[in-house]
Enzyme design. Structure first.
Site, mmCIF file in Angstrom:
data_model
loop_
_atom_site.group_PDB
_atom_site.id
_atom_site.type_symbol
_atom_site.label_atom_id
_atom_site.label_comp_id
_atom_site.label_asym_id
_atom_site.label_seq_id
_atom_site.Cartn_x
_atom_site.Cartn_y
_atom_site.Cartn_z
ATOM 1 N N ARG A 1 0.890 -1.250 -0.207
ATOM 2 C CA ARG A 1 -0.007 0.135 -0.125
ATOM 3 C C ARG A 1 0.806 1.145 0.008
ATOM 4 O O ARG A 1 0.225 2.339 -0.607
ATOM 5 C CB ARG A 1 -1.045 0.116 1.203
ATOM 6 C CG ARG A 1 -1.851 -0.985 1.370
ATOM 7 C CD ARG A 1 -2.711 -1.152 2.439
ATOM 8 N NE ARG A 1 -3.629 -2.329 2.732
ATOM 9 C CZ ARG A 1 -3.600 -3.417 3.071
ATOM 10 N NH1 ARG A 1 -2.356 -3.734 3.373
ATOM 11 N NH2 ARG A 1 -4.786 -4.452 3.162
ATOM 12 N N ASP B 1 -10.164 -4.492 8.334
ATOM 13 C CA ASP B 1 -9.180 -5.489 9.023
ATOM 14 C C ASP B 1 -9.946 -6.620 9.898
ATOM 15 O O ASP B 1 -9.584 -7.818 10.082
ATOM 16 C CB ASP B 1 -8.088 -5.116 9.394
ATOM 17 C CG ASP B 1 -7.454 -4.270 8.349
ATOM 18 O OD1 ASP B 1 -7.481 -4.482 7.176
ATOM 19 O OD2 ASP B 1 -6.557 -3.107 8.816
ATOM 20 N N ARG C 1 -12.047 -9.084 8.263
ATOM 21 C CA ARG C 1 -11.290 -10.057 7.612
ATOM 22 C C ARG C 1 -10.729 -11.079 9.138
ATOM 23 O O ARG C 1 -10.854 -12.234 8.612
ATOM 24 C CB ARG C 1 -10.139 -9.556 7.199
ATOM 25 C CG ARG C 1 -10.640 -8.957 5.911
ATOM 26 C CD ARG C 1 -9.574 -8.207 4.766
ATOM 27 N NE ARG C 1 -10.076 -7.995 3.578
ATOM 28 C CZ ARG C 1 -9.392 -7.024 2.750
ATOM 29 N NH1 ARG C 1 -8.356 -6.332 3.216
ATOM 30 N NH2 ARG C 1 -9.969 -6.653 1.514
ATOM 31 N N HIS D 1 -2.833 0.272 8.844
ATOM 32 C CA HIS D 1 -3.588 -0.487 7.647
ATOM 33 C C HIS D 1 -2.427 -0.906 6.716
ATOM 34 O O HIS D 1 -2.812 -0.527 5.705
ATOM 35 C CB HIS D 1 -4.620 0.328 7.294
ATOM 36 C CG HIS D 1 -5.244 -0.460 6.147
ATOM 37 N ND1 HIS D 1 -6.004 -1.365 6.476
ATOM 38 C CD2 HIS D 1 -5.628 -0.178 4.600
ATOM 39 C CE1 HIS D 1 -6.476 -2.050 5.111
ATOM 40 N NE2 HIS D 1 -6.328 -1.317 4.179
HETATM 41 P P1 NAI Z 1 -10.130 2.085 -8.587
HETATM 42 O O1 NAI Z 1 -9.065 2.382 -9.573
HETATM 43 O O2 NAI Z 1 -11.237 1.180 -9.027
HETATM 44 O O3 NAI Z 1 -11.060 3.636 -8.307
HETATM 45 C C1 NAI Z 1 -10.337 4.867 -8.366
HETATM 46 C C2 NAI Z 1 -11.204 5.918 -8.920
HETATM 47 O O4 NAI Z 1 -10.763 7.117 -8.615
HETATM 48 C C3 NAI Z 1 -10.928 5.766 -10.543
HETATM 49 O O5 NAI Z 1 -12.534 5.685 -10.975
HETATM 50 C C4 NAI Z 1 -10.341 7.190 -10.898
HETATM 51 O O6 NAI Z 1 -10.797 7.561 -11.944
HETATM 52 C C5 NAI Z 1 -10.712 7.973 -9.658
HETATM 53 N N1 NAI Z 1 -9.880 9.002 -9.424
HETATM 54 C C6 NAI Z 1 -8.578 9.103 -9.621
HETATM 55 N N2 NAI Z 1 -8.278 10.608 -9.476
HETATM 56 C C7 NAI Z 1 -9.305 11.206 -8.903
HETATM 57 C C8 NAI Z 1 -9.396 12.487 -8.679
HETATM 58 N N3 NAI Z 1 -8.557 13.574 -8.669
HETATM 59 N N4 NAI Z 1 -10.730 12.898 -8.432
HETATM 60 C C9 NAI Z 1 -11.808 12.036 -8.706
HETATM 61 N N5 NAI Z 1 -11.632 10.698 -8.736
HETATM 62 C C10 NAI Z 1 -10.364 10.414 -9.047
HETATM 63 O O7 NAI Z 1 -9.560 1.815 -7.138
HETATM 64 P P2 NAI Z 1 -10.328 1.207 -5.728
HETATM 65 O O8 NAI Z 1 -10.234 -0.340 -6.004
HETATM 66 O O9 NAI Z 1 -11.665 1.743 -5.946
HETATM 67 O O10 NAI Z 1 -9.468 1.695 -4.660
HETATM 68 C C11 NAI Z 1 -9.305 3.109 -4.472
HETATM 69 C C12 NAI Z 1 -8.482 3.459 -3.466
HETATM 70 O O11 NAI Z 1 -9.012 2.700 -2.052
HETATM 71 C C13 NAI Z 1 -7.136 2.869 -3.277
HETATM 72 O O12 NAI Z 1 -5.979 3.810 -3.127
HETATM 73 C C14 NAI Z 1 -7.129 1.641 -2.780
HETATM 74 O O13 NAI Z 1 -5.573 1.218 -2.342
HETATM 75 C C15 NAI Z 1 -7.955 1.979 -1.396
HETATM 76 N N6 NAI Z 1 -8.553 1.076 -0.519
HETATM 77 C C16 NAI Z 1 -8.390 1.349 0.411
HETATM 78 C C17 NAI Z 1 -9.007 0.183 1.488
HETATM 79 C C18 NAI Z 1 -8.736 0.555 2.868
HETATM 80 O O14 NAI Z 1 -9.199 -0.353 3.842
HETATM 81 N N7 NAI Z 1 -8.529 1.600 3.339
HETATM 82 C C19 NAI Z 1 -9.746 -0.751 0.960
HETATM 83 C C20 NAI Z 1 -9.695 -0.916 -0.463
HETATM 84 C C21 NAI Z 1 -9.031 -0.214 -1.213
#
Ligand code: NAI
Length: 308
Positions: A88, A148, A151, A175
């Site tokens: 991450r 977490d 899970r 995390h």
């Molecule tokens: P994804 O790639 O499916 O979606 C991310 C979206 O953000 C994309 O549609 C993209 O176009 C958009 N984006 C990028 N820059 C942007 C901006 N400046 N303004 C508006 N939208 C923008 O990724 P996913 O799988 O949805 O993951 C998103 C984030 O969440 C990642 O950083 C991932 O690591 C994190 N994550 C965190 C978790 C946690 O427990 N905290 C769990 C799962 C994911």
């Protein structure tokens, strides 16, 4: 209750869907940078409304933050997700710029909002939002521990061969694979310590499986998970929106709690209409305290890469 979700990707859309299905919010606004993407996701989700029986209105916009004005809660999921083999932390450089500018746009339109940070590395991104927006600390919450812990409960139930609803447990700390601190000592099956049922070796295995829970899914899916992250975010949003006073482990700004300060890291908090209403300090064993301290050092080390 108006909720904005920035990033209409896998996690953002899943979280919007769960919020809508739980039917407690009047409006969810999805924002994305990709032309038409948030509008498309919103339309697709709205076409499930009559099938899933919800009245929440979901709309989408390509970067028009005026549509988010007056949001009670804003969720930041924008940025890149990890691919198999990535940590991450490797997302920090790109996601910091995105999260900082998104947070500023959100606060401009909704100065009284509560912000939930999801983008990774989440503890560092949560700290960045604190520093960049200057919002009161109760109104900035990082989501990681809720996922977490879900899970952890899944792995405990598997080891115990028990229904998940009989199992309770919590993960605190950062995390990240190395930073998570699953509290096996306090985990229970119907109020009975799980150590009554599982050997030390089996419990250690549960702990390790929990810590690599995200990486295991990334290996299987080719990208990071979305159902459980979306459900976890929706749980936090509901606890705040409905003033539930529920305890979730969340990334919170610490000012001396657990002997730590000037960082955001996962600790149990009470969530209600004011966001983080209380940081709960539980008595940790010497070993758990040492694990949390070492996790905090890693988060602090990441934080040094930030500029505000
Ligand atoms: P994804 O790639 O499916 O979606 C991310 C979206 O953000 C994309 O549609 C993209 O176009 C958009 N984006 C990028 N820059 C942007 C901006 N400046 N303004 C508006 N939208 C923008 O990724 P996913 O799988 O949805 O993951 C998103 C984030 O969440 C990642 O950083 C991932 O690591 C994190 N994550 C965190 C978790 C946690 O427990 N905290 C769990 C799962 C994911």
């Amino acid at each position: 209750m108006k909720v904005t979700v920035v990033g209409a990707g896998a996690v953002g859309a899943s979280c919007a869907e769960y919020i809508a299905i739980k039917n407690f919010a009047s409006e969810v606004v999805l924002v994305d940078i990709k032309e038409g993407f948030a509008e498309g996701k919103a339309m697709d989700l709205m076409q499930t409304a009559s099938l899933n029986g919800f009245d929440t209105k979901i709309t989408g916009t390509t970067g028009d933050y005026s549509k988010t004005a007056g949001s009670d809660i804003c969720v930041i999921t924008s940025g890149i997700a990890r691919k198999p083999g990535m940590s991450r932390d490797e997302l920090l450089g790109i996601n910091a710029g995105i999260v900082k500018s998104v947070a500023a746009s959100l606060v401009e339109q909704s100065p009284n909002t509560i912000i939930i940070v999801v983008s990774n590395p989440m503890d560092t991104m949560t700290y960045l939002v604190h520093k960049a927006t200057g919002l009161p600390k109760n109104r900035i919450i990082g989501m990681g521990g809720a996922l977490d812990s879900a899970r952890f409960k899944y792995r405990l139930a598997e080891a115990l061969e028990a229904p998940i609803s009989d199992v309770d447990g919590m993960v605190i700390g950062g995390h990240s694979d190395k930073g998570m601190v699953p509290l096996t000592r306090l985990a229970t099956r119907n109020s009975v310590p799980v150590s009554e049922f599982l050997s030390e070796e089996r419990l250690e295995q549960v702990k390790q499986d929990t810590k690599v829970g995200g990486a295991t899914l990334t290996g299987l899916l080719g990208t990071s998970a979305w159902y459980a992250p979306g459900a976890a975010v929706s749980g936090l949003v509901q606890a705040i929106a409905c003033d539930q006073k529920k305890i979730y482990p969340c990334s919170a700004l610490l000012e001396g709690e657990y002997g730590l300060s000037d960082l955001c890291i996962g600790v149990p908090v009470v969530l209600g209409k004011n966001g983080i209403e209380k940081i709960v300090e539980i008595n940790l064993s010497k070993e758990e305290k040492a694990a949390l301290t070492s996790s905090a050092e890693a988060v602090k080390n990441n934080n040094t890469a930030l500029t505000f």
